[in-house]
Design a protein around this motif. Structure first.
Motif, PDB file in Angstrom:
ATOM      1  N   ARG A   1       0.755  -1.253   0.024  1.00  0.00           N
ATOM      2  CA  ARG A   1      -0.078  -0.152  -0.036  1.00  0.00           C
ATOM      3  C   ARG A   1       0.810   1.324  -0.015  1.00  0.00           C
ATOM      4  NH1 ARG A   1      -3.256  -3.350   3.420  1.00  0.00           N
ATOM      5  NH2 ARG A   1      -2.105  -2.188   5.337  1.00  0.00           N
ATOM      6  N   LEU A   2       2.013   1.177   0.700  1.00  0.00           N
ATOM      7  CA  LEU A   2       2.872   2.387   0.816  1.00  0.00           C
ATOM      8  C   LEU A   2       3.518   2.672  -0.725  1.00  0.00           C
ATOM      9  CD1 LEU A   2       4.499   1.859   4.033  1.00  0.00           C
ATOM     10  CD2 LEU A   2       3.033   3.789   3.596  1.00  0.00           C
ATOM     11  N   ILE A   3       3.905   1.668  -1.427  1.00  0.00           N
ATOM     12  CA  ILE A   3       4.497   1.552  -2.584  1.00  0.00           C
ATOM     13  C   ILE A   3       3.337   2.308  -3.532  1.00  0.00           C
ATOM     14  CG2 ILE A   3       5.412   0.410  -4.635  1.00  0.00           C
ATOM     15  CD1 ILE A   3       6.882  -1.426  -2.689  1.00  0.00           C
ATOM     16  N   ALA A   4       2.234   1.718  -3.598  1.00  0.00           N
ATOM     17  CA  ALA A   4       1.036   2.222  -4.286  1.00  0.00           C
ATOM     18  C   ALA A   4       0.899   3.741  -4.102  1.00  0.00           C
ATOM     19  CB  ALA A   4      -0.036   1.457  -4.275  1.00  0.00           C
ATOM     20  N   ALA A   5       0.836   4.100  -2.920  1.00  0.00           N
ATOM     21  CA  ALA A   5       0.552   5.517  -2.522  1.00  0.00           C
ATOM     22  C   ALA A   5       1.674   6.356  -2.986  1.00  0.00           C
ATOM     23  CB  ALA A   5       0.602   5.683  -0.923  1.00  0.00           C
ATOM     24  N   GLY A   6       3.060   5.913  -2.690  1.00  0.00           N
ATOM     25  CA  GLY A   6       4.031   6.731  -3.496  1.00  0.00           C
ATOM     26  C   GLY A   6       3.991   6.849  -4.826  1.00  0.00           C
ATOM     27  N   ALA A   7       3.729   5.821  -5.599  1.00  0.00           N
ATOM     28  CA  ALA A   7       3.718   6.136  -6.883  1.00  0.00           C
ATOM     29  C   ALA A   7       2.537   6.964  -7.523  1.00  0.00           C
ATOM     30  CB  ALA A   7       3.473   4.454  -7.601  1.00  0.00           C
TER      31      ALA A   7
ATOM     32  N   PHE B   1      11.657   7.660  -0.820  1.00  0.00           N
ATOM     33  CA  PHE B   1      10.456   6.846  -0.001  1.00  0.00           C
ATOM     34  C   PHE B   1      10.204   5.697  -0.801  1.00  0.00           C
ATOM     35  CE2 PHE B   1       5.853   5.988   0.247  1.00  0.00           C
ATOM     36  CZ  PHE B   1       5.570   6.107   1.543  1.00  0.00           C
ATOM     37  N   LEU B   2      10.224   5.466  -1.975  1.00  0.00           N
ATOM     38  CA  LEU B   2      10.193   4.254  -2.921  1.00  0.00           C
ATOM     39  C   LEU B   2      11.153   3.279  -2.492  1.00  0.00           C
ATOM     40  CD1 LEU B   2       8.727   5.137  -6.299  1.00  0.00           C
ATOM     41  CD2 LEU B   2       7.411   4.263  -4.176  1.00  0.00           C
ATOM     42  N   TYR B   3      12.150   3.851  -2.278  1.00  0.00           N
ATOM     43  CA  TYR B   3      13.330   2.840  -1.870  1.00  0.00           C
ATOM     44  C   TYR B   3      13.439   2.352  -0.562  1.00  0.00           C
ATOM     45  CZ  TYR B   3      18.448   1.357  -1.097  1.00  0.00           C
ATOM     46  OH  TYR B   3      19.322   0.739  -0.623  1.00  0.00           O
ATOM     47  N   GLN B   4      13.176   2.979   0.335  1.00  0.00           N
ATOM     48  CA  GLN B   4      12.983   2.671   1.802  1.00  0.00           C
ATOM     49  C   GLN B   4      11.720   1.826   2.072  1.00  0.00           C
ATOM     50  OE1 GLN B   4      15.715   3.963   3.705  1.00  0.00           O
ATOM     51  NE2 GLN B   4      15.148   2.583   4.955  1.00  0.00           N
ATOM     52  N   THR B   5      10.879   2.338   1.189  1.00  0.00           N
ATOM     53  CA  THR B   5       9.683   1.171   1.454  1.00  0.00           C
ATOM     54  C   THR B   5      10.057  -0.163   0.708  1.00  0.00           C
ATOM     55  OG1 THR B   5       8.203   2.933   1.159  1.00  0.00           O
ATOM     56  CG2 THR B   5       7.151   0.821   0.831  1.00  0.00           C
TER      57      THR B   5
ATOM     58  N   ALA C   1       8.263  10.791   5.864  1.00  0.00           N
ATOM     59  CA  ALA C   1       7.891   9.637   5.674  1.00  0.00           C
ATOM     60  C   ALA C   1       8.787   8.566   5.335  1.00  0.00           C
ATOM     61  CB  ALA C   1       6.820   9.701   4.621  1.00  0.00           C
ATOM     62  N   ALA C   2       9.848   8.747   4.580  1.00  0.00           N
ATOM     63  CA  ALA C   2      10.814   7.667   4.290  1.00  0.00           C
ATOM     64  C   ALA C   2      11.513   7.201   5.717  1.00  0.00           C
ATOM     65  CB  ALA C   2      11.913   8.127   3.267  1.00  0.00           C
ATOM     66  N   LEU C   3      11.858   8.378   6.579  1.00  0.00           N
ATOM     67  CA  LEU C   3      12.419   8.177   7.774  1.00  0.00           C
ATOM     68  C   LEU C   3      11.478   7.380   8.627  1.00  0.00           C
ATOM     69  CD1 LEU C   3      14.719   8.768   9.551  1.00  0.00           C
ATOM     70  CD2 LEU C   3      13.826  10.732  10.334  1.00  0.00           C
ATOM     71  N   LEU C   4      10.304   7.359   8.479  1.00  0.00           N
ATOM     72  CA  LEU C   4       9.434   6.669   9.215  1.00  0.00           C
ATOM     73  C   LEU C   4       9.434   5.264   9.001  1.00  0.00           C
ATOM     74  CD1 LEU C   4       7.306   6.916  11.794  1.00  0.00           C
ATOM     75  CD2 LEU C   4       5.476   7.144  10.077  1.00  0.00           C
ATOM     76  N   VAL C   5       9.256   5.144   7.573  1.00  0.00           N
ATOM     77  CA  VAL C   5       9.556   3.637   7.166  1.00  0.00           C
ATOM     78  C   VAL C   5      10.817   3.094   7.516  1.00  0.00           C
ATOM     79  CG1 VAL C   5       9.627   2.392   5.034  1.00  0.00           C
ATOM     80  CG2 VAL C   5       7.895   4.222   5.071  1.00  0.00           C
ATOM     81  N   HIS C   6      11.767   3.731   7.675  1.00  0.00           N
ATOM     82  CA  HIS C   6      13.143   3.268   7.818  1.00  0.00           C
ATOM     83  C   HIS C   6      12.946   3.073   9.467  1.00  0.00           C
ATOM     84  CE1 HIS C   6      17.369   3.015   8.837  1.00  0.00           C
ATOM     85  NE2 HIS C   6      17.321   3.966   9.680  1.00  0.00           N
ATOM     86  N   GLN C   7      12.417   3.730  10.247  1.00  0.00           N
ATOM     87  CA  GLN C   7      12.314   3.344  11.635  1.00  0.00           C
ATOM     88  C   GLN C   7      11.844   2.160  11.807  1.00  0.00           C
ATOM     89  OE1 GLN C   7      14.470   4.938  13.749  1.00  0.00           O
ATOM     90  NE2 GLN C   7      13.122   5.903  15.132  1.00  0.00           N
ATOM     91  N   ALA C   8      10.448   1.915  10.981  1.00  0.00           N
ATOM     92  CA  ALA C   8       9.697   0.594  10.982  1.00  0.00           C
ATOM     93  C   ALA C   8      10.745  -0.691  10.669  1.00  0.00           C
ATOM     94  CB  ALA C   8       8.433   0.712  10.267  1.00  0.00           C
ATOM     95  N   GLU C   9      11.362  -0.359   9.793  1.00  0.00           N
ATOM     96  CA  GLU C   9      12.413  -1.385   9.301  1.00  0.00           C
ATOM     97  C   GLU C   9      13.337  -1.713  10.302  1.00  0.00           C
ATOM     98  OE1 GLU C   9      15.872  -2.176   5.977  1.00  0.00           O
ATOM     99  OE2 GLU C   9      15.211  -0.242   6.354  1.00  0.00           O
ATOM    100  N   TYR C  10      13.737  -0.639  10.938  1.00  0.00           N
ATOM    101  CA  TYR C  10      14.914  -0.872  12.041  1.00  0.00           C
ATOM    102  C   TYR C  10      14.364  -1.582  13.342  1.00  0.00           C
ATOM    103  CZ  TYR C  10      18.144   0.533  15.848  1.00  0.00           C
ATOM    104  OH  TYR C  10      19.231   0.338  16.742  1.00  0.00           O
ATOM    105  N   LEU C  11      12.955  -1.221  13.689  1.00  0.00           N
ATOM    106  CA  LEU C  11      12.466  -1.809  14.672  1.00  0.00           C
ATOM    107  C   LEU C  11      12.220  -3.583  14.205  1.00  0.00           C
ATOM    108  CD1 LEU C  11       9.833   0.616  16.223  1.00  0.00           C
ATOM    109  CD2 LEU C  11      12.223  -0.243  17.018  1.00  0.00           C
ATOM    110  N   MET C  12      11.811  -3.572  13.134  1.00  0.00           N
ATOM    111  CA  MET C  12      11.582  -4.927  12.663  1.00  0.00           C
ATOM    112  C   MET C  12      12.812  -5.991  12.548  1.00  0.00           C
ATOM    113  SD  MET C  12       8.673  -4.531   9.581  1.00  0.00           S
ATOM    114  CE  MET C  12       8.872  -6.285   9.125  1.00  0.00           C
ATOM    115  N   GLU C  13      13.950  -5.556  12.425  1.00  0.00           N
ATOM    116  CA  GLU C  13      15.134  -6.134  12.088  1.00  0.00           C
ATOM    117  C   GLU C  13      15.977  -6.259  13.445  1.00  0.00           C
ATOM    118  OE1 GLU C  13      17.692  -4.822   8.841  1.00  0.00           O
ATOM    119  OE2 GLU C  13      16.326  -5.391   7.413  1.00  0.00           O
ATOM    120  N   HIS C  14      15.809  -5.185  14.297  1.00  0.00           N
ATOM    121  CA  HIS C  14      16.408  -5.097  15.472  1.00  0.00           C
ATOM    122  C   HIS C  14      15.617  -5.312  16.510  1.00  0.00           C
ATOM    123  CE1 HIS C  14      19.358  -3.205  12.677  1.00  0.00           C
ATOM    124  NE2 HIS C  14      20.432  -3.160  13.685  1.00  0.00           N
ATOM    125  N   GLY C  15      14.532  -6.158  16.333  1.00  0.00           N
ATOM    126  CA  GLY C  15      13.512  -6.386  17.419  1.00  0.00           C
ATOM    127  C   GLY C  15      14.156  -7.278  18.588  1.00  0.00           C
ATOM    128  N   PRO C  16      14.598  -8.395  18.131  1.00  0.00           N
ATOM    129  CA  PRO C  16      15.353  -9.219  19.111  1.00  0.00           C
ATOM    130  C   PRO C  16      16.233  -8.707  20.148  1.00  0.00           C
ATOM    131  CG  PRO C  16      15.128 -10.491  17.083  1.00  0.00           C
ATOM    132  CD  PRO C  16      14.807  -8.913  16.765  1.00  0.00           C
TER     133      PRO C  16
END
Length: 440
Positions: free
Chosen positions: A23-29, A79-83, A330-345
């Motif tokens: 959905r984020l990629i579609a919104a950015g496009a 934004f698309l790259y980070q998404t 928005a790209a920074l927010l997506v990066h934060q989400a990615e960071y939390l997903m990968e460094h969650g453990p």
């Protein structure tokens, strides 16, 4: 068709994070399509329009306006790259099962790119349809002269749609280039080397001729030097942002007086490139906004008042800068989400050892501040110094406006980074849940 069917099946059976990514990629496009269609629409206008429309009213300023709208693709591309990196590990784990069925690594990467292209194509088509419908409904209301207006030329519209889909596809391909998919699982090649210091010379070289003109030193090949500098400054600033983030983290780590600041600085120093990619567009917007203060001050000094043309032009420029900052945030927010997903453990282990949630939130907030402070300050300084030659002021009082504008743009950049990190508090609670202690 086989690849398309498999990509469709993977898209329908994706996890919640993968559906959010689509959905984020579609919104950015869709947003990128709107900007490019707007640029094509401006080029298609003919005749003189109302001055209240600003730069699109005059035939001579329309190409520059269309070029500025086209430049809005830069923050959306980031934004698309980070998404594209969001939930990439989860997606590639599912694709790893295809390796057991005999798929090659190239075919697996192609399937990942097809998923991105599919979402981008859907967003592009929806954005184009929405733009055309909205244009038909309000054309007479905005232009007041319907006979001078025309819609988006079909050739330019199709070219814009193809460009958006191509940018999204390339972004998806680049986002997955560090992921290695094998039949036994997924690994990610992490670039641990700090960014090189030599990229800092590029924006500095771009500012040298402009500073020389400002202090009265003759510059050889004057117009060509200025054109070269106009290209070196933004390109060099975007290339050097990762180095600036790394330097800011290193300085903050050496001067840290608390555990939260030290942990935030060392984690940022260990992998500064993702933060540098997201901060590059934000720092570029800060630099452009800082430099436009000289142009605005010069026009206000010469005219002593603002007619509707210049008032609308300044408003549109500032609005475009705010949109670029919002896309970068928005790209920074997506990066934060990615960071939390990968460094969650890792964060879950810290939480299990007794670290309070408030301290973990302060770590994330200070990461954003450390990553933004030096790039935004350097970008504001480069924009202020680089365009100082354009501000030939007769009244020195107006010189306060470029300084105030540079400080304001720096503050906006820091505020965007701070608010973005604070917006990820809810996701932090899910990232440190006891379930993340289990590794696969």
């Amino acid at each position: 068709m086989t690849f398309l069917r498999v990509a469709g099946m993977l898209g329908r059976g994706g996890s919640r994070a993968e559906r959010a990514r689509a959905r984020l990629i579609a919104a950015g496009a869709a947003l990128a399509t709107w900007f490019l269609f707007g640029a094509a629409n401006v080029l298609a206008l003919h005749g003189q329009l109302d001055d209240r429309l600003g730069p699109i009213a005059n035939r001579g300023t329309r190409p520059g306006t269309a070029f500025a709208l086209g430049l809005m693709m830069l923050p959306i591309a980031a934004f698309l790259y980070q998404t594209g990196r969001l939930a990439s590990a989860d997606r590639e784990r599912r694709l790893a099962a295809l390796r057991l069925a005999g798929a090659t690594p190239a075919e697996v990467r192609l399937l990942g790119v097809l998923q991105t292209t599919r979402s981008a194509a859907l967003g592009t088509v929806c954005g184009a349809i929405a733009y055309v419908l909205l244009q038909w409904s309000i054309r007479g209301l905005l232009l007041h002269l319907p006979t001078t207006a025309s819609g988006v030329p079909p050739a330019l519209g199709l070219a814009a749609m193809a460009l958006v889909i191509t940018v999204a596809t390339v972004s998806g391909l680049l986002a997955g280039r560090h992921v290695i998919t094998s039949p036994l699982g997924v690994t990610r090649r992490a670039t641990r080397r700090p960014p090189g210091p030599y990229v800092l010379l590029v924006p500095v070289l771009g500012c040298v001729p402009m500073v020389a003109r400002f202090v009265g030193v003759p510059v050889p090949y004057g117009p060509y030097s200025l054109i070269l500098c106009a290209g070196l400054i933004p390109v060099g600033l975007m290339l050097s942002t990762s180095r600036l983030v790394w330097a800011s983290a290193r300085i903050a780590g050496r001067r840290a007086r608390s555990a939260e600041t030290l942990l935030a600085a060392r984690a940022l120093e260990a992998d500064a490139r993702p933060w540098g990619r997201t901060m590059a567009v934000l720092s570029l917007a800060v630099a452009i906004g800082s430099g436009t203060g000289w142009i605005e001050a010069g026009i206000m000094d010469q005219r002593h008042t603002l007619d509707p043309f210049w008032l609308t032009s300044f408003t549109l420029v500032n609005l475009a800068l705010l949109v670029a900052m919002a896309a970068a945030a928005a790209a920074l927010l997506v990066h934060q989400a990615e960071y939390l997903m990968e460094h969650g453990p890792v964060l879950a282990n810290l939480r299990a050892t007794g670290v309070a949630d408030g301290r973990l939130r302060r770590v994330l907030a200070r990461q954003g501040i450390i990553a933004a402070v030096l790039p935004c300050c350097i970008a504001a300084l480069i924009g202020f110094v680089g365009l100082a030659d354009t501000g030939a002021l007769y009244n020195d009082t107006w010189a306060l406006w470029p300084v105030t504008n540079a400080v304001l743009m720096t503050a906006l950049g820091l505020l965007a980074a701070t608010l973005t990190t604070r917006a990820s508090r809810r996701r932090l609670g899910r990232a440190v849940s006891p379930g993340r202690l289990r590794t696969e």
